[in-house]
Motif scaffolding. Structure first.
Motif, PDB file in Angstrom:
ATOM      1  N   HIS A 112     -15.277  18.097   0.264  1.00 50.51           N
ATOM      2  CA  HIS A 112     -15.144  17.208  -0.898  1.00 50.51           C
ATOM      3  C   HIS A 112     -13.925  17.562  -1.750  1.00 50.51           C
ATOM      4  CE1 HIS A 112     -19.077  15.513  -0.034  1.00 50.51           C
ATOM      5  NE2 HIS A 112     -19.571  16.755   0.042  1.00 50.51           N
ATOM      6  N   GLU A 113     -12.886  18.010  -1.105  1.00 47.82           N
ATOM      7  CA  GLU A 113     -11.645  18.333  -1.807  1.00 47.82           C
ATOM      8  C   GLU A 113     -10.752  17.095  -1.829  1.00 47.82           C
ATOM      9  OE1 GLU A 113      -7.735  21.255  -1.258  1.00 47.82           O
ATOM     10  OE2 GLU A 113      -9.446  21.398   0.107  1.00 47.82           O
ATOM     11  N   LEU A 114     -10.105  16.856  -2.977  1.00 49.37           N
ATOM     12  CA  LEU A 114      -9.186  15.721  -3.095  1.00 49.37           C
ATOM     13  C   LEU A 114      -7.987  15.948  -2.178  1.00 49.37           C
ATOM     14  CD1 LEU A 114      -8.427  13.081  -4.715  1.00 49.37           C
ATOM     15  CD2 LEU A 114      -7.058  14.584  -6.161  1.00 49.37           C
ATOM     16  N   ILE A 115      -7.724  14.991  -1.295  1.00 50.36           N
ATOM     17  CA  ILE A 115      -6.623  15.143  -0.354  1.00 50.36           C
ATOM     18  C   ILE A 115      -5.487  14.157  -0.616  1.00 50.36           C
ATOM     19  CG2 ILE A 115      -8.082  16.105   1.456  1.00 50.36           C
ATOM     20  CD1 ILE A 115      -8.197  13.328   2.715  1.00 50.36           C
ATOM     21  N   GLY A 116      -5.741  13.148  -1.449  1.00 45.69           N
ATOM     22  CA  GLY A 116      -4.678  12.190  -1.733  1.00 45.69           C
ATOM     23  C   GLY A 116      -5.189  10.992  -2.505  1.00 45.69           C
ATOM     24  N   VAL A 117      -4.260  10.051  -2.759  1.00 38.59           N
ATOM     25  CA  VAL A 117      -4.570   8.822  -3.493  1.00 38.59           C
ATOM     26  C   VAL A 117      -3.948   7.651  -2.756  1.00 38.59           C
ATOM     27  CG1 VAL A 117      -4.205   7.520  -5.625  1.00 38.59           C
ATOM     28  CG2 VAL A 117      -4.773   9.959  -5.743  1.00 38.59           C
ATOM     29  N   ILE A 118      -4.747   6.618  -2.575  1.00 32.81           N
ATOM     30  CA  ILE A 118      -4.258   5.378  -1.977  1.00 32.81           C
ATOM     31  C   ILE A 118      -4.010   4.389  -3.112  1.00 32.81           C
ATOM     32  CG2 ILE A 118      -4.667   3.570  -0.286  1.00 32.81           C
ATOM     33  CD1 ILE A 118      -4.634   6.420   0.863  1.00 32.81           C
ATOM     34  N   GLU A 119      -2.772   3.891  -3.188  1.00 33.22           N
ATOM     35  CA  GLU A 119      -2.432   2.889  -4.200  1.00 33.22           C
ATOM     36  C   GLU A 119      -2.294   1.538  -3.526  1.00 33.22           C
ATOM     37  OE1 GLU A 119       0.945   1.999  -7.638  1.00 33.22           O
ATOM     38  OE2 GLU A 119       1.427   3.274  -5.911  1.00 33.22           O
ATOM     39  N   LEU A 120      -3.085   0.583  -4.008  1.00 35.84           N
ATOM     40  CA  LEU A 120      -3.053  -0.773  -3.452  1.00 35.84           C
ATOM     41  C   LEU A 120      -2.580  -1.759  -4.516  1.00 35.84           C
ATOM     42  CD1 LEU A 120      -6.484  -0.866  -1.550  1.00 35.84           C
ATOM     43  CD2 LEU A 120      -4.236  -0.248  -0.639  1.00 35.84           C
ATOM     44  N   TYR A 121      -1.564  -2.516  -4.136  1.00 39.95           N
ATOM     45  CA  TYR A 121      -1.141  -3.639  -4.989  1.00 39.95           C
ATOM     46  C   TYR A 121      -1.797  -4.882  -4.415  1.00 39.95           C
ATOM     47  CZ  TYR A 121       2.400  -0.585  -7.004  1.00 39.95           C
ATOM     48  OH  TYR A 121       3.037   0.434  -7.652  1.00 39.95           O
ATOM     49  N   ARG A 122      -2.722  -5.452  -5.173  1.00 35.49           N
ATOM     50  CA  ARG A 122      -3.518  -6.560  -4.647  1.00 35.49           C
ATOM     51  C   ARG A 122      -3.388  -7.790  -5.549  1.00 35.49           C
ATOM     52  NH1 ARG A 122      -8.977  -5.498  -4.984  1.00 35.49           N
ATOM     53  NH2 ARG A 122      -9.351  -6.988  -3.313  1.00 35.49           N
ATOM     54  N   ALA A 130       0.840  -1.185   0.000  1.00 33.58           N
ATOM     55  CA  ALA A 130       0.000   0.000   0.000  1.00 33.58           C
ATOM     56  C   ALA A 130       0.877   1.237   0.000  1.00 33.58           C
ATOM     57  CB  ALA A 130      -0.928   0.006   1.210  1.00 33.58           C
ATOM     58  N   ASN A 131       0.546   2.184  -0.877  1.00 34.06           N
ATOM     59  CA  ASN A 131       1.234   3.488  -0.925  1.00 34.06           C
ATOM     60  C   ASN A 131       0.193   4.587  -0.755  1.00 34.06           C
ATOM     61  OD1 ASN A 131       3.705   2.230  -1.503  1.00 34.06           O
ATOM     62  ND2 ASN A 131       3.340   2.320  -3.718  1.00 34.06           N
ATOM     63  N   VAL A 132       0.574   5.649  -0.013  1.00 32.79           N
ATOM     64  CA  VAL A 132      -0.299   6.795   0.178  1.00 32.79           C
ATOM     65  C   VAL A 132       0.375   8.000  -0.452  1.00 32.79           C
ATOM     66  CG1 VAL A 132      -1.462   8.268   1.834  1.00 32.79           C
ATOM     67  CG2 VAL A 132      -1.228   5.833   2.311  1.00 32.79           C
ATOM     68  N   TYR A 133      -0.312   8.605  -1.451  1.00 34.02           N
ATOM     69  CA  TYR A 133       0.253   9.733  -2.184  1.00 34.02           C
ATOM     70  C   TYR A 133      -0.427  11.029  -1.772  1.00 34.02           C
ATOM     71  CZ  TYR A 133       2.355   6.383  -5.445  1.00 34.02           C
ATOM     72  OH  TYR A 133       3.084   5.369  -6.006  1.00 34.02           O
ATOM     73  N   ALA A 134       0.360  12.077  -1.716  1.00 39.76           N
ATOM     74  CA  ALA A 134      -0.176  13.426  -1.533  1.00 39.76           C
ATOM     75  C   ALA A 134      -0.639  13.956  -2.884  1.00 39.76           C
ATOM     76  CB  ALA A 134       0.899  14.341  -0.948  1.00 39.76           C
ATOM     77  N   PRO A 135      -1.441  15.027  -2.915  1.00 40.83           N
ATOM     78  CA  PRO A 135      -1.864  15.590  -4.197  1.00 40.83           C
ATOM     79  C   PRO A 135      -0.701  15.973  -5.095  1.00 40.83           C
ATOM     80  CG  PRO A 135      -3.221  16.477  -2.439  1.00 40.83           C
ATOM     81  CD  PRO A 135      -2.118  15.695  -1.781  1.00 40.83           C
ATOM     82  N   SER A 136       0.481  16.192  -4.531  1.00 43.04           N
ATOM     83  CA  SER A 136       1.659  16.529  -5.327  1.00 43.04           C
ATOM     84  C   SER A 136       2.279  15.322  -5.999  1.00 43.04           C
ATOM     85  CB  SER A 136       2.695  17.212  -4.443  1.00 43.04           C
ATOM     86  OG  SER A 136       3.133  16.321  -3.417  1.00 43.04           O
ATOM     87  N   GLY A 137       1.862  14.095  -5.636  1.00 43.64           N
ATOM     88  CA  GLY A 137       2.429  12.883  -6.195  1.00 43.64           C
ATOM     89  C   GLY A 137       3.538  12.289  -5.359  1.00 43.64           C
ATOM     90  N   ARG A 138       3.855  12.889  -4.217  1.00 45.04           N
ATOM     91  CA  ARG A 138       4.893  12.371  -3.341  1.00 45.04           C
ATOM     92  C   ARG A 138       4.315  11.293  -2.439  1.00 45.04           C
ATOM     93  NH1 ARG A 138       7.094  13.816   1.711  1.00 45.04           N
ATOM     94  NH2 ARG A 138       5.504  15.435   1.918  1.00 45.04           N
ATOM     95  N   VAL A 139       5.099  10.272  -2.156  1.00 45.65           N
ATOM     96  CA  VAL A 139       4.667   9.179  -1.295  1.00 45.65           C
ATOM     97  C   VAL A 139       4.728   9.646   0.148  1.00 45.65           C
ATOM     98  CG1 VAL A 139       5.094   6.810  -0.562  1.00 45.65           C
ATOM     99  CG2 VAL A 139       5.507   7.469  -2.948  1.00 45.65           C
ATOM    100  N   LEU A 140       3.555   9.737   0.787  1.00 43.51           N
ATOM    101  CA  LEU A 140       3.491  10.123   2.193  1.00 43.51           C
ATOM    102  C   LEU A 140       3.763   8.948   3.119  1.00 43.51           C
ATOM    103  CD1 LEU A 140       0.324  12.418   2.151  1.00 43.51           C
ATOM    104  CD2 LEU A 140       2.732  13.103   2.059  1.00 43.51           C
ATOM    105  N   TRP A 141       3.302   7.796   2.693  1.00 44.67           N
ATOM    106  CA  TRP A 141       3.518   6.597   3.507  1.00 44.67           C
ATOM    107  C   TRP A 141       3.458   5.391   2.592  1.00 44.67           C
ATOM    108  CZ3 TRP A 141       0.534   2.229   4.239  1.00 44.67           C
ATOM    109  CH2 TRP A 141       0.974   1.353   5.238  1.00 44.67           C
ATOM    110  N   SER A 142       4.187   4.349   2.947  1.00 42.67           N
ATOM    111  CA  SER A 142       4.189   3.107   2.177  1.00 42.67           C
ATOM    112  C   SER A 142       4.463   1.955   3.112  1.00 42.67           C
ATOM    113  CB  SER A 142       5.246   3.149   1.066  1.00 42.67           C
ATOM    114  OG  SER A 142       5.333   1.902   0.407  1.00 42.67           O
ATOM    115  N   SER A 143       3.918   0.808   2.766  1.00 42.55           N
ATOM    116  CA  SER A 143       4.220  -0.384   3.559  1.00 42.55           C
ATOM    117  C   SER A 143       5.665  -0.807   3.377  1.00 42.55           C
ATOM    118  CB  SER A 143       3.277  -1.532   3.153  1.00 42.55           C
ATOM    119  OG  SER A 143       3.366  -1.784   1.756  1.00 42.55           O
TER     120      SER A 143
END
Length: 465
Positions: A184-194, A109-122
């Motif tokens: 309802h403002e976009l705050i980030g994107v969660i990327e899941l590798y499943r 799992a990766n958590v991206y900020a609106p800028s595209g930077r990885v805020l957190w990752s497993s």
């Protein structure tokens, strides 16, 4: 492909006859072209349906995951972390990351900020990184759920895939946009590798069902269409045969009209002279009788040609079937018995009447009995039987003569085809033409050395259902 093989292929498709003439081969051409067309259509539709099934099911699964992640974001109130990330996240944020990483079938799992930077990752080594080329992430940052399925054979892996072990069935990337529930403002994107094994197996099972269904449906469709085209081809061949018959009739009409009057007048004179000579001088040597019989035979041939070419009468007549059969029997029985042949007549009671000119119907019976007489020898038997079957009369004319070969039976109803050295080959075509005009049927079965059976089915006039 060699020239001989190519010729055999074209011979099968084109339907060339033994004489080199082209015949109708609609069924063969349709079987080849239809197979290609239906096969290509089935393959195309199967591929489209399979792709749609996989895309739709994976997208729907990602949308459900997005709703689940969004609900956690709302409950944990972690929107502030996305706006102002800290080195030491609050317990609620840590719990949020733990929930995301613990989702079913998640490999990373990766958590991206609106800028595209990885805020957190497993995988901790990815935290703080940005990846220059990631089209899926760019689309997700616009608020869309994006799904990307990676197979084990995919080359040139992306930079964010580093550290992922190869799996036999690949994995699925889900890019899930999350929003602040207040504005309802976009705050980030969660990327899941499943690696949703059950889902991928269900998709594969559905795709197999689509392919098998398309193959079976294509075969059924091809079979139905080939049967329809084969039936159509039979109708076209019958129409072609009738057209050829009509052309033959046109020639016969012109021929018979031109020669009938020229032949009949001399025949009348010859027959009259022979009769007078027989009355005056007698006929001990049967010379005059032979002349009269040959004149009658020529007259019969001319009448046959005229009858074959003539159109049916505008006002249909009715004939007493039993009377016509008895009259035909009375005409041929003495001649057959004189030749040492046995004759049998069996007529059922109440045969009824048929819608036919008695003279024309008698012509049919005379032609069939004449064939039976010529096909039999001394000691053979000719039988004429008739019975009533519901609304039809069934007439059987059988003999124990020499019979016919199977190859001859195929051409027996063709005009000018004959097995007799002095025949015109119009007797059976004439009989068939008349019977079909009456709405009946005629069939001939024969075996070489065992005789012939002619079956006539004639509809009765005014018969009750």
């Amino acid at each position: 492909m060699s020239s001989s093989k190519a010729w055999r292929w074209m011979h099968w498709l084109g339907g060339y006859g033994a004489g080199g003439g082209r015949r109708l081969a609609l069924t063969r051409w349709f079987a080849v072209v239809g197979s290609l067309a239906i096969g290509l259509f089935a393959i195309g539709m199967s591929w489209l349906m399979s792709s749609f099934l996989a895309t739709r099911m994976l997208t729907r699964d990602a949308e459900i995951s997005r709703d689940f992640v969004q609900s956690i974001v709302n409950i944990q109130q972690v929107a502030g972390f996305f706006r102002a990330p800290t080195v030491a996240p609050e317990p609620s944020v840590v719990e949020f990351f733990a929930h995301v990483a613990a989702m079913p079938d998640v490999l990373r799992a990766n958590v991206y900020a609106p800028s595209g930077r990885v805020l957190w990752s497993s995988r901790s080594e990815l935290i703080g990184k940005s990846f220059a080329v990631n089209d899926e992430l760019d689309r997700a940052l616009k608020g869309r759920v994006v799904v990307n399925q990676e197979d084990e054979d995919d080359e040139a892996p992306k930079a964010e895939h580093q550290g992922l072990a190869k799996r036999s069935i690949g994995f699925v990337e889900d890019y899930l946009p999350v929003f602040d529930d207040r504005n309802h403002e976009l705050i980030g994107v969660i990327e899941l590798y499943r690696q949703p094994v059950a889902l991928l197996e269900a998709i594969a099972s559905g795709q197999r069902l689509i392919w098998w269904g398309a193959a079976l449906g294509g075969l059924v469709l091809l079979g139905v269409l080939v049967a329809f085209v084969r039936r159509t081809e039979g109708v076209l061949q019958a129409q072609q045969q009738r057209l050829l018959e009509a052309e033959t009739l046109a020639v016969l009409g012109e021929l018979s009209g031109a020669v009938a009057h020229s032949i009949r007048n001399p025949l009348v004179s010859i027959r009259t002279s022979a009769e007078l000579q027989r009355e005056i001088a007698g006929d001990a040597d049967e010379v005059h009788g032979e002349i009269i019989r040959n004149v009658d035979r020529i007259e019969h041939l001319v009448r046959t040609m005229l009858t074959y070419a003539a159109e049916p009468a505008d006002h249909p007549q009715q004939a007493d079937l039993a009377a016509v059969l008895r009259e035909a029997a009375q005409r041929f029985e003495p001649e057959l018995r004189q030749q040492g042949k046995r004759f049998e007549l069996q007529l059922a009671a109440n045969l009824g009447q048929v819608s036919a000119d008695p003279v024309v119907l008698a012509q049919v019976l005379n032609s069939l009995l004449a064939n039976a007489a010529e096909a039999t020898g001394a000691g053979d038997q000719v039988s004429l039987r008739a019975e009533r079957e519901g609304r039809q009369a069934r007439i059987l004319l059988s003999d124990t003569g020499k019979g016919l070969e199977a190859a001859q039976l195929q051409d027996i109803f063709k005009p000018f085809f004959t097995t007799k050295p002095r025949g015109l080959g119009l007797g059976l075509p004439l009989a068939r033409r008349i019977v079909l005009r009456l709405g009946g049927e005629i069939a001939i079965s024969s075996e070489l050395g065992r005789g012939t059976v002619v079956t006539l089915q004639l509809p009765l006039a005014g018969a009750a259902p």
